[in-house]
Design a protein around this motif. Structure first.
Motif, PDB file in Angstrom:
ATOM      1  N   SER A  75       0.821  -1.204   0.000  1.00  0.00           N
ATOM      2  CA  SER A  75       0.000   0.000   0.000  1.00  0.00           C
ATOM      3  C   SER A  75       0.857   1.257   0.000  1.00  0.00           C
ATOM      4  CB  SER A  75      -0.933  -0.015   1.218  1.00  0.00           C
ATOM      5  OG  SER A  75      -1.702   1.160   1.273  1.00  0.00           O
ATOM      6  N   ALA A  76       1.918   1.247   0.809  1.00  0.00           N
ATOM      7  CA  ALA A  76       2.799   2.416   0.887  1.00  0.00           C
ATOM      8  C   ALA A  76       3.469   2.674  -0.457  1.00  0.00           C
ATOM      9  CB  ALA A  76       3.845   2.203   1.973  1.00  0.00           C
ATOM     10  N   ASN A  79       0.991   4.093  -2.959  1.00  0.00           N
ATOM     11  CA  ASN A  79       0.706   5.507  -2.699  1.00  0.00           C
ATOM     12  C   ASN A  79       1.831   6.397  -3.218  1.00  0.00           C
ATOM     13  OD1 ASN A  79      -1.757   4.984  -1.480  1.00  0.00           O
ATOM     14  ND2 ASN A  79      -0.871   4.846   0.574  1.00  0.00           N
ATOM     15  N   THR A  82       1.580   6.502  -6.988  1.00  0.00           N
ATOM     16  CA  THR A  82       0.456   7.337  -7.405  1.00  0.00           C
ATOM     17  C   THR A  82       0.821   8.812  -7.338  1.00  0.00           C
ATOM     18  OG1 THR A  82      -1.159   5.687  -6.700  1.00  0.00           O
ATOM     19  CG2 THR A  82      -1.935   7.948  -6.911  1.00  0.00           C
ATOM     20  N   CYS A  83       1.565   9.200  -6.301  1.00  0.00           N
ATOM     21  CA  CYS A  83       1.972  10.597  -6.161  1.00  0.00           C
ATOM     22  C   CYS A  83       2.741  11.067  -7.391  1.00  0.00           C
ATOM     23  CB  CYS A  83       2.836  10.776  -4.914  1.00  0.00           C
ATOM     24  SG  CYS A  83       1.944  10.632  -3.358  1.00  0.00           S
ATOM     25  N   ARG A 276      -2.859  -0.132 -10.045  1.00  0.00           N
ATOM     26  CA  ARG A 276      -1.574   0.550  -9.892  1.00  0.00           C
ATOM     27  C   ARG A 276      -1.252   1.419 -11.107  1.00  0.00           C
ATOM     28  NH1 ARG A 276       2.595  -1.502 -12.612  1.00  0.00           N
ATOM     29  NH2 ARG A 276       4.143  -0.874 -11.065  1.00  0.00           N
TER      30      ARG A 276
END
Length: 296
Positions: A75-76, A79, A82-83, A276
């Protein structure tokens, strides 16, 4: 563990090995040599003070600690990715990116020719790698980035995946021209009496078996090959017949096509991608291009 001294690059190594259960496949996905991947895994184990994965035959099985770490670390990393992808820019006209596609026979016949023609002018530096994998490997490949898109009549990618319908295809029976036992309309009795060649490439033959099972009927299967194109080749050189998606044999000389003498659902050909890649600018461009080429 001292997080100040922890090499965060090792987290991607951990996540990819966990997903694929293979050090060699993880190395190929990340782009490392086998020795470099083994060294990274050794450092990761030292930092965590845990083996993390133990070998069982050809598979790397996670330890209890690895199982507890995977979800939060995946998950990390998602994220973080995605940023960057949300603010990323993709310029197809100057890009030299390689996109990796998982394609069925129908996908290769319909999508690839149009896509390559469009790329020659819109993105001449972009390359395509089309490949086949066992269906069980589709989800891991898309999750890990080993593949970017999957295109075909696929009914097993659900949680964590997006999809877009591209076109429908109907199933047909094929035989060589002037087949001595096929004159006029193909009846169910004639279909069942003839010898069949089947393909392991897609879901066609599973669907045929399901359709025939309601009347407790079975085909006389004499040959199994890998792809629909091989089915067509064998049909043209023998008295065998085959059932295939129509687009896989469109325009092939030497073949006659027949409407099936029983009901079959149409093949729904879609493109699939993992969440993703959903906001990645390059992925968005490729998906939109494929949809425009097929749906227009």
């Amino acid at each position: 563990m001292n997080i100040k001294n922890f090499d965060l690059n090792l987290l991607r190594v951990f996540v990819v090995v966990y997903r694929l259960r293979s050090v060699s496949r993880a190395a190929s996905t990340i782009g490392l040599t086998q020795p470099a991947m083994s060294n990274a895994l050794r450092r990761l184990r030292e930092q965590c003070n845990d083996p993390l994965f133990t070998r069982s035959g050809r598979t790397m099985e996670p330890t209890a600690l690895a199982n507890s770490l995977f979800v939060p670390l995946e998950s990390a990393l998602a994220n973080i990715e995605t940023c960057f992808t949300q603010v990323g820019d993709f310029r197809p006209e100057s890009s030299h990116r390689t996109f990796r596609l998982l394609l069925s026979d129908v996908g290769e016949m319909i999508v690839l020719p149009r896509l390559m023609l469009a790329l020659s002018s819109a993105a001449p530096g972009v390359s395509i790698e089309a490949s086949r994998l066992p269906h069980a490997d589709y989800a891991p490949a898309l999750r890990s980035g080993q593949a970017d898109l999957a295109i075909g009549n696929i009914g097993f990618l659900h949680t964590g995946f997006y999809q877009q319908h591209l076109f429908d295809d109907r199933y047909l029976c094929i035989a060589r021209k002037d087949h001595p036992q096929l004159k006029g309309k193909l009846t169910l009795a004639r279909y069942l009496s003839l010898r069949h060649v089947v393909s392991t490439a897609g879901s066609t033959d599973t669907l045929v078996d399901e359709a025939l099972s309601s009347s407790k009927q079975r085909r006389n299967i004499k040959l199994t090959v890998t792809h629909y194109h091989r089915c067509a080749a064998m049909v043209m050189q023998s008295d065998l017949i085959a059932t295939v998606p129509g687009n896989t044999v469109a325009g092939m000389p030497g073949l006659e096509t027949y409407t099936l003498p029983f009901k079959m659902p149409h093949a729904r050909v879609r493109q699939f991608w993992h969440r993703r890649a959903h906001t990645d600018a390059a992925h968005i461009w490729l998906r939109q291009l494929i949809a425009e080429l097929i749906l227009d």
